[in-house]
Design a protein around this motif. Structure first.
Motif, PDB file in Angstrom:
ATOM      1  N   SER A 410       0.832  -1.208   0.000  1.00 54.32           N
ATOM      2  CA  SER A 410       0.000   0.000   0.000  1.00 54.32           C
ATOM      3  C   SER A 410       0.865   1.257   0.000  1.00 54.32           C
ATOM      4  O   SER A 410       0.561   2.227  -0.705  1.00 54.32           O
ATOM      5  CB  SER A 410      -0.928   0.001   1.222  1.00 54.32           C
ATOM      6  OG  SER A 410      -1.802  -1.101   1.185  1.00 54.32           O
ATOM      7  N   MET A 411       1.949   1.239   0.789  1.00 50.72           N
ATOM      8  CA  MET A 411       2.849   2.385   0.792  1.00 50.72           C
ATOM      9  C   MET A 411       3.465   2.597  -0.592  1.00 50.72           C
ATOM     10  O   MET A 411       3.638   3.734  -1.049  1.00 50.72           O
ATOM     11  CB  MET A 411       3.963   2.174   1.818  1.00 50.72           C
ATOM     12  CG  MET A 411       3.525   2.204   3.273  1.00 50.72           C
ATOM     13  SD  MET A 411       2.775   3.764   3.796  1.00 50.72           S
ATOM     14  CE  MET A 411       1.046   3.281   3.853  1.00 50.72           C
ATOM     15  N   GLY A 412       3.771   1.500  -1.275  1.00 57.08           N
ATOM     16  CA  GLY A 412       4.321   1.611  -2.619  1.00 57.08           C
ATOM     17  C   GLY A 412       3.359   2.267  -3.584  1.00 57.08           C
ATOM     18  O   GLY A 412       3.753   3.115  -4.402  1.00 57.08           O
ATOM     19  N   TRP A 413       2.084   1.904  -3.485  1.00 58.85           N
ATOM     20  CA  TRP A 413       1.110   2.500  -4.397  1.00 58.85           C
ATOM     21  C   TRP A 413       0.820   3.949  -4.045  1.00 58.85           C
ATOM     22  O   TRP A 413       0.597   4.787  -4.932  1.00 58.85           O
ATOM     23  CB  TRP A 413      -0.181   1.675  -4.415  1.00 58.85           C
ATOM     24  CG  TRP A 413      -0.128   0.614  -5.452  1.00 58.85           C
ATOM     25  CD1 TRP A 413      -0.045  -0.726  -5.252  1.00 58.85           C
ATOM     26  CD2 TRP A 413      -0.114   0.805  -6.874  1.00 58.85           C
ATOM     27  NE1 TRP A 413       0.028  -1.386  -6.457  1.00 58.85           N
ATOM     28  CE2 TRP A 413      -0.017  -0.469  -7.466  1.00 58.85           C
ATOM     29  CE3 TRP A 413      -0.164   1.921  -7.692  1.00 58.85           C
ATOM     30  CZ2 TRP A 413       0.028  -0.646  -8.843  1.00 58.85           C
ATOM     31  CZ3 TRP A 413      -0.117   1.742  -9.068  1.00 58.85           C
ATOM     32  CH2 TRP A 413      -0.027   0.466  -9.622  1.00 58.85           C
ATOM     33  N   ILE A 414       0.807   4.277  -2.763  1.00 62.83           N
ATOM     34  CA  ILE A 414       0.624   5.677  -2.378  1.00 62.83           C
ATOM     35  C   ILE A 414       1.781   6.512  -2.917  1.00 62.83           C
ATOM     36  O   ILE A 414       1.583   7.615  -3.459  1.00 62.83           O
ATOM     37  CB  ILE A 414       0.509   5.802  -0.847  1.00 62.83           C
ATOM     38  CG1 ILE A 414      -0.804   5.164  -0.366  1.00 62.83           C
ATOM     39  CG2 ILE A 414       0.562   7.266  -0.414  1.00 62.83           C
ATOM     40  CD1 ILE A 414      -0.926   5.066   1.136  1.00 62.83           C
TER      41      ILE A 414
END
Length: 495
Positions: A410-414
């Motif tokens: 999720s951090m990667g996509w944010i």
């Protein structure tokens, strides 16, 4: 708050929520297929029990992913109509293929897998779950191709009369360098989540059985869960290697396509070669004189260029370059008012870009480290006894293991999406020009509250269902499926 900010918040909330289910589906479909393949080859019922156990969890997650994913399509028309008009000709092909080919492939053969245990021959039945797994990968590929075009538009021209992008080459979209880098990185990151999920659930059962002192009574469960824990740990390790290699490739492609995103990920206002492990910096000042940082010399140059000496442009340098090349295009397409507003600051939110990039890496590394320690612990002791987890430290690790890589994803996509700002289509369409012009802020706020409450309710349902079936453990009295002889025999729902 203005409609643009509210629309961005709504899309961010629903997209991040939906993406919680995506990596589990992408990886668990293949893992369940592997478990069933091992069972068919060995005829050991322990693998059949694992197949049905994790298959049930996969089905719950798949259903929730479908429900939450539908909303993404609606939002394009609700809050982003100008964006939909601009990219419609480009996105038509990949999104149509995703729906007509990948999604129908998944749903059709998933139904055959669910109901076909006693209707299809074992090898044919096994083929259905493998087709589902391939379908999930195809679905991801078409969605990522569309997203990669937003990051690095290729194979198109601008229709000056309608001010919209029109497709010249679908092959160029499918061979976009950003897509070629993003797809393997996303898939290996999904396997990181799947490995953590399998190992975490199986390891928790080992801990629970050992703490209850039921190793003898549940010896078959212990053997099955021990194998699954080690399998998940190996998946974690190999996926971690894949994530590292594909991430390095993606970083170099990202620098070529979006140099400002690389500078924002470093919070680097001036040109340099050093990679920051930790920076405390007043991001409103375009100077690094007031920053306090721990840096690795040359690493940033390696991430961007593949060498340790070539400087990477900072935010100030990149801002000047963007003003020179992109401001005239904005004035031509959207007028001087929009151009002036966007050109004021081409950099994304620096703290969000900086910290999400590091959280993505850190959470992934911790997950792999737990997988390594898990394998080392579960090996046989010198006396030949099987070692099993018992302490509360292991309980904490098993609970965290499915969550760490999931939050890392999720951090990667944010980072990927926030780092593209202020663009919705990089270099061609700013976010402020993409919203629906006739939708007031109050209407966007209302729909955002409704969706957030709805998704909150779905989260409660999802968590309760997953925990309920995880606690139940492996199914009892599992028998080898027998194909029925007569067509009028009723279908059997295996779950």
């Amino acid at each position: 708050m203005d409609p643009v900010t509210l629309a961005r918040w709504q899309f961010g909330i629903t997209t991040v929520y939906h993406f919680f289910f995506v990596p589990i589906t992408l990886s668990l479909s293949f893992i369940v297929a592997i478990f069933q393949s091992v069972w068919l080859r060995t005829r050991n019922l322990a693998y059949l029990r694992l197949t049905k156990f994790y298959g049930k969890l996969f089905l719950i997650n798949f259903a929730m992913g479908v429900v939450t994913g539908i909303v993404q399509e609606f939002q394009f028309g609700m809050n982003w109509s100008d964006y939909s008009r601009f990219v419609g000709d480009i996105f038509g092909a990949p999104l149509a293929l995703e729906a007509l080919l990948a999604f129908f492939l998944e749903s059709t053969f998933l139904g055959l897998w669910i109901f076909g245990w006693d209707r299809l021959k074992p090898k044919v039945h096994l083929a259905t779950i493998w087709i589902v797994a391939v379908g999930t990968a195809l679905s991801a590929s078409f969605i990522l191709a569309a997203n990669a075009w937003m990051q690095n538009p290729v194979g198109f021209h601008i229709d000056q009369t309608q001010n919209r992008a029109e497709l010249d080459s679908f092959l160029a979209v499918l061979t976009n360098p950003v897509f070629m880098a993003t797809f393997p990185h996303t898939m290996t990151a999904a396997w990181l989540v799947g490995g953590g999920f399998v190992a975490g659930v199986a390891g928790w059962h080992l801990w629970r059985i050992n703490r209850a002192g039921r190793l003898t009574e549940q010896a078959e469960d212990v053997n099955a869960f021990r194998w699954a824990t080690k399998f998940g740990a190996w998946v974690l390790i190999f996926a971690g290697i894949g994530v590292s290699l594909s991430g390095d490739f993606q970083g170099k492609v990202m620098y070529q396509a979006q140099p400002m995103k690389m500078a924002a990920a470093e919070a680097a206002f001036t040109d340099g070669t050093e990679f920051s492990l930790l920076t405390i910096c007043p991001v409103d000042k375009q100077s690094e004189e007031h920053c306090r940082a721990i840096k690795i010399p040359g690493l940033l140059s390696f991430l961007a260029h593949g060498n340790f000496t070539e400087p990477v442009p900072g935010i100030v340098t990149t801002q000047a370059e963007y003003e020179r090349t992109m401001t005239p295009r904005l004035e031509q397409l959207y007028g001087p008012e929009v151009a002036q507003r966007v050109s004021r600051n081409f950099a994304p939110n620096i703290p969000v870009s900086y910290w999400t990039f590091r959280m993505m890496i850190t959470l992934g590394m911790i997950s792999v480290a737990i997988g390594v320690f898990m394998l080392l612990f579960l090996r046989k002791s010198k006396s030949g006894h099987q070692r099993l987890p018992r302490t509360r430290w292991w309980l904490a690790a098993f609970i965290a293991l499915p969550l760490l890589p999931l939050f890392g994803n999720s951090m990667g996509w944010i980072f990927t999406e926030m780092g593209r700002q202020p663009w919705v289509v990089f270099g061609w369409m700013p976010t402020i020009a993409a919203v629906s012009p006739g939708v007031p802020a109050a209407q966007v706020l209302t729909s955002m509250i409704v969706f957030t409450l709805l998704y909150g309710s779905l989260a409660v349902v999802e968590v309760k269902l997953m925990l309920h079936y995880i606690r139940k453990g492996l199914p009892e009295d599992v028998q080898e499926p027998k194909v029925v002889e007569h067509d009028d025999e009723p279908l059997t729902f295996a779950y």
